[in-house]
Every structure is written in C-alpha cells, then in structure tokens.
Design a protein around this motif. Structure first.
Motif, PDB file in Angstrom:
ATOM      1  N   ASP A 102      33.451 -19.032 -19.917  1.00  0.00           N
ATOM      2  CA  ASP A 102      32.755 -17.714 -19.703  1.00  0.00           C
ATOM      3  C   ASP A 102      31.142 -18.322 -19.753  1.00  0.00           C
ATOM      4  N   GLN A 103      30.837 -19.688 -20.406  1.00  0.00           N
ATOM      5  CA  GLN A 103      29.530 -19.664 -20.233  1.00  0.00           C
ATOM      6  C   GLN A 103      29.090 -20.839 -19.090  1.00  0.00           C
ATOM      7  N   MET A 104      30.095 -20.849 -18.069  1.00  0.00           N
ATOM      8  CA  MET A 104      29.569 -21.626 -16.995  1.00  0.00           C
ATOM      9  C   MET A 104      28.672 -20.944 -16.273  1.00  0.00           C
ATOM     10  N   PRO A 105      27.802 -21.586 -15.666  1.00  0.00           N
ATOM     11  CA  PRO A 105      26.700 -20.779 -14.755  1.00  0.00           C
ATOM     12  C   PRO A 105      27.103 -20.040 -13.714  1.00  0.00           C
ATOM     13  N   VAL A 106      26.604 -18.806 -13.287  1.00  0.00           N
ATOM     14  CA  VAL A 106      27.339 -17.934 -12.576  1.00  0.00           C
ATOM     15  C   VAL A 106      26.521 -18.154 -11.278  1.00  0.00           C
ATOM     16  N   ILE A 116      19.146  -9.203 -24.616  1.00  0.00           N
ATOM     17  CA  ILE A 116      20.579 -10.095 -24.890  1.00  0.00           C
ATOM     18  C   ILE A 116      21.629  -8.900 -23.939  1.00  0.00           C
ATOM     19  N   ASN A 117      21.313  -7.509 -24.208  1.00  0.00           N
ATOM     20  CA  ASN A 117      21.970  -6.411 -23.586  1.00  0.00           C
ATOM     21  C   ASN A 117      21.677  -6.317 -21.963  1.00  0.00           C
ATOM     22  N   PHE A 118      20.457  -6.892 -21.411  1.00  0.00           N
ATOM     23  CA  PHE A 118      20.143  -7.218 -20.348  1.00  0.00           C
ATOM     24  C   PHE A 118      21.197  -8.146 -19.573  1.00  0.00           C
ATOM     25  N   CYS A 119      21.368  -9.374 -20.245  1.00  0.00           N
ATOM     26  CA  CYS A 119      22.050 -10.419 -19.641  1.00  0.00           C
ATOM     27  C   CYS A 119      23.566  -9.871 -19.636  1.00  0.00           C
ATOM     28  N   ARG A 120      24.005  -9.136 -20.607  1.00  0.00           N
ATOM     29  CA  ARG A 120      25.347  -8.651 -20.682  1.00  0.00           C
ATOM     30  C   ARG A 120      25.620  -7.824 -19.548  1.00  0.00           C
ATOM     31  N   SER A 121      24.733  -6.889 -19.177  1.00  0.00           N
ATOM     32  CA  SER A 121      24.841  -5.967 -18.109  1.00  0.00           C
ATOM     33  C   SER A 121      25.032  -6.597 -16.660  1.00  0.00           C
ATOM     34  N   LEU A 122      24.735  -7.876 -16.608  1.00  0.00           N
ATOM     35  CA  LEU A 122      24.928  -8.747 -15.405  1.00  0.00           C
ATOM     36  C   LEU A 122      26.325  -9.536 -15.600  1.00  0.00           C
ATOM     37  N   GLY A 123      26.807  -9.161 -16.508  1.00  0.00           N
ATOM     38  CA  GLY A 123      28.125 -10.031 -16.588  1.00  0.00           C
ATOM     39  C   GLY A 123      28.016 -11.377 -17.337  1.00  0.00           C
ATOM     40  N   LEU A 124      27.108 -11.462 -17.840  1.00  0.00           N
ATOM     41  CA  LEU A 124      26.598 -12.902 -18.482  1.00  0.00           C
ATOM     42  C   LEU A 124      26.817 -12.746 -20.027  1.00  0.00           C
ATOM     43  N   GLY A 182      24.938 -14.141 -22.584  1.00  0.00           N
ATOM     44  CA  GLY A 182      23.849 -13.870 -23.438  1.00  0.00           C
ATOM     45  C   GLY A 182      22.723 -14.352 -22.628  1.00  0.00           C
ATOM     46  N   PHE A 183      21.477 -14.926 -23.179  1.00  0.00           N
ATOM     47  CA  PHE A 183      20.417 -15.345 -22.794  1.00  0.00           C
ATOM     48  C   PHE A 183      20.673 -16.563 -22.460  1.00  0.00           C
ATOM     49  N   GLN A 184      21.215 -17.581 -23.028  1.00  0.00           N
ATOM     50  CA  GLN A 184      21.367 -18.873 -22.707  1.00  0.00           C
ATOM     51  C   GLN A 184      22.289 -18.859 -21.239  1.00  0.00           C
ATOM     52  N   HIS A 185      23.279 -17.794 -21.102  1.00  0.00           N
ATOM     53  CA  HIS A 185      23.968 -18.094 -19.895  1.00  0.00           C
ATOM     54  C   HIS A 185      22.952 -17.640 -18.674  1.00  0.00           C
ATOM     55  N   LEU A 186      22.078 -16.934 -18.893  1.00  0.00           N
ATOM     56  CA  LEU A 186      21.097 -16.357 -17.901  1.00  0.00           C
ATOM     57  C   LEU A 186      20.377 -17.829 -17.519  1.00  0.00           C
ATOM     58  N   LYS A 187      19.873 -18.252 -18.618  1.00  0.00           N
ATOM     59  CA  LYS A 187      18.945 -19.605 -18.367  1.00  0.00           C
ATOM     60  C   LYS A 187      19.847 -20.713 -17.369  1.00  0.00           C
ATOM     61  N   LEU A 188      20.855 -20.822 -17.990  1.00  0.00           N
ATOM     62  CA  LEU A 188      21.624 -21.891 -17.113  1.00  0.00           C
ATOM     63  C   LEU A 188      22.168 -21.276 -15.534  1.00  0.00           C
ATOM     64  N   SER A 189      22.144 -20.111 -15.571  1.00  0.00           N
ATOM     65  CA  SER A 189      22.479 -19.463 -13.978  1.00  0.00           C
ATOM     66  C   SER A 189      21.174 -19.696 -13.410  1.00  0.00           C
ATOM     67  N   LEU A 190      20.115 -19.331 -14.138  1.00  0.00           N
ATOM     68  CA  LEU A 190      18.804 -19.447 -13.288  1.00  0.00           C
ATOM     69  C   LEU A 190      18.395 -20.888 -12.884  1.00  0.00           C
ATOM     70  N   ALA A 191      18.832 -21.916 -13.827  1.00  0.00           N
ATOM     71  CA  ALA A 191      18.413 -23.235 -13.629  1.00  0.00           C
ATOM     72  C   ALA A 191      19.370 -23.876 -12.576  1.00  0.00           C
ATOM     73  N   GLN A 192      20.660 -23.290 -12.437  1.00  0.00           N
ATOM     74  CA  GLN A 192      21.283 -23.815 -11.251  1.00  0.00           C
ATOM     75  C   GLN A 192      20.771 -23.365 -10.017  1.00  0.00           C
ATOM     76  N   GLU A 193      20.255 -22.100  -9.938  1.00  0.00           N
ATOM     77  CA  GLU A 193      19.881 -21.501  -8.640  1.00  0.00           C
ATOM     78  C   GLU A 193      18.617 -21.938  -8.200  1.00  0.00           C
ATOM     79  N   ILE A 194      17.817 -22.106  -9.216  1.00  0.00           N
ATOM     80  CA  ILE A 194      16.377 -22.652  -8.589  1.00  0.00           C
ATOM     81  C   ILE A 194      16.273 -24.082  -8.490  1.00  0.00           C
ATOM     82  N   VAL A 195      17.305 -24.973  -8.814  1.00  0.00           N
ATOM     83  CA  VAL A 195      17.058 -26.452  -8.539  1.00  0.00           C
ATOM     84  C   VAL A 195      18.000 -26.614  -7.447  1.00  0.00           C
TER      85      VAL A 195
END
Length: 291
Positions: free
Chosen positions: A8-12, A64-72, A74-87
């Motif tokens: 569930d915590q793998m980057p999306v 946190i609610n913002f992150c969960r509304s995207l199917g993530l 939490g916040f760490q999950h968002l950061k992982l996903s953003l990091a994957q996308e921008i690099v």
C-alpha cells in the motif's frame, strides 16, 4: 509510517496528474494544499507534514486527509510518489516532434507518447466511477454514444463492441442527429459521450439535451475543467497530453480506446453468461463473412 514497507505504501504513478484531475472538486482547504503541491512538488518532497500544513495554513489532519483523498495512505506516501515522478527521466516523455527528427526519432517519440498516455490514464481512471457507468448502462433500455471529429471512430468502436455483448447501443456522429436523438431520451436511456477537450459545441449540446431529458450521462474526457462536466452524471478521465505538432494525436485516442475496453470488459463480466453467449452467437454469425 515506514517507507515502502508494504504494498500500500509503494509509490503510485502520476501523483501530480491525480491532483490535477481532483483539484476542481476539492473543498477550499484541500484545494489550497493541491495548489501548493502542484506549484512546488520538489519542495514538498523535502518538507515534513508540519511544514506543509504551515505553508498552506492547514492542519496536519487536513494534509493527511488530502493525501487519502488521492488514494494514498498518508503524507509519506505522497512524498514517495512525488519523488518518483519528479526524478523520472522525461526526455522522451511528451516530447514534441521537431522538423529535423529522423524516422527512428519520430517513431520513438510517438510510441513513448502512447505508452505514457496509457500509464497516465490508468493512474487517473476511477474504478468507482467505472462501476457507476456499468450500473447506469446495465439499467438502461438503450445506450446512445456521441462523438464528433477524432472521437467519432471511438464512438463507432464502442457501438460495435457493445453490440457484440448484447447491448442495445447506437452510435451517433452527426451533430444534427445527436441533438434530435438526445432531446428524445429519458430516464431509461444511458448516454456515453466521448470528447477529448470536453468543449466541442456539438457533443456538449447533445450531452446537455440528454441530461435535461433525464438520461444518465457518462462522459469520457481529458480535462478536469471542461464545460461538458456540468452536464455529466459520471466522469471517466483520460490523461493524454498534446504537443505542438500532435494535437488530437493518436495518444488521446489510444487512451479513450483503453477506457472503452475497460468499460466493455466490466459490462461483460457484470452479465457474464449472457455476454459470453452473445459473443459466441455473434462470432458464429460473422463466420459467414470469412473464407
């Protein structure tokens, strides 16, 4: 939260695309967070949840609610996903054609564009919305399909595929016929409109007329802020980006076809026995067309 510790915590993929699509319907506080993330994703990757909440005048719970509304998760999950996308290397993604490109380069850019459109569309397609579209079409006495211009062949394909699984469907690609037929729909009709921009006068008018007549309207479109949305009961998004030489390119149609494919598969699985029986019968009928 541990980093990457569970499935569930793998980057999306395409977190930024998810945010862009959801942004128009977000409440004011969540929209403020979305705008910040979209404007400064690299900075967000280096921030804590507290820093982001302070930067957006929000509570940590709102982040946190913002992150969960995207199917993530939490916040760490968002950061992982953003990091994957921008690099991610992007030199071949959404790259425009240049007049000096050789054929090998043209092929590479076109194919990468199509592949990326499928990845992006998969990331923004809402399974719940797809399920609602299936329910609406199964409950309908008939299905009308609207498409103009480059969306017309997609509408024809959807018509053919629905006939093959036993649905009463009609594709209309003439704007006058669309308007007349749409005005004569009702609550027992489901309408599927395919419009990449969501701003084509003909399909917007037909969808509006059908919606006003009480039909259940399903729209496949690429843009989260398109005018057609105000006349749609159910929205299925694609995510195909256009470039200077490739407006209305095949990438957008590939994405639309894949959404149609998923819709047809879901409709067939929802009424498996009838669909497979109809497919078998139509295959036998079509066999007389072959040598």
């Amino acid at each position: 939260m541990t980093q990457g510790g569970t499935r569930d915590q793998m980057p999306v993929e395409n977190a930024l695309s998810r945010i862009r699509v959801a942004r128009p319907t977000m409440p004011k506080g969540a929209a403020r967070i979305a705008d910040f993330v979209l404007a400064e994703p690299e900075r967000v990757v280096r921030m804590s949840v507290t820093e982001l909440s302070e930067a957006t005048a929000s509570s940590e719970g709102s982040v946190i609610n913002f992150c969960r509304s995207l199917g993530l998760t939490g916040f760490q999950h968002l950061k992982l996903s953003l990091a994957q996308e921008i690099v991610r290397p992007v030199q071949f993604i959404h790259e425009d054609l240049e007049k000096e490109d050789d054929l090998e380069t043209v092929c590479r850019k076109v194919f990468h564009s199509g592949i990326q459109a499928l990845r992006d569309t998969h990331s923004v397609l809402d399974p719940q919305a797809l399920g609602q579209a299936v329910a609406a079409m199964r409950a309908a006495r008939r299905i009308e399909i609207y498409g103009i211009g480059s969306s017309a062949p997609i509408a024809e394909d959807a018509h053919y595929r629905m006939l093959r699984i036993g649905l009463d469907a009609r594709a209309m690609t003439d704007s006058h016929i669309q308007a007349i037929s749409a005005s004569r729909t009702g609550p027992d009709v489901a309408v599927l409109t395919i419009s990449h921009t969501g701003a084509t006068h003909e399909t917007l008018t037909a969808t509006r007329l059908a919606h006003e007549a009480g039909a259940k309207t399903v729209v496949i479109t690429n843009y989260a802020r398109s005018p057609i949305q105000s006349h749609a009961d159910i929205l299925l998004y694609t995510m195909a980006r256009e470039t200077r030489f490739r407006t209305e390119a095949m990438a957008s149609r590939i994405a639309q076809l894949c959404v149609i494919d998923a819709l047809i598969a879901a409709l067939a699985l929802a009424d498996y026995d009838r669909a497979t029986d109809t497919l078998r019968k139509t295959f036998d009928i079509l066999s007389i067309k072959r040598f």
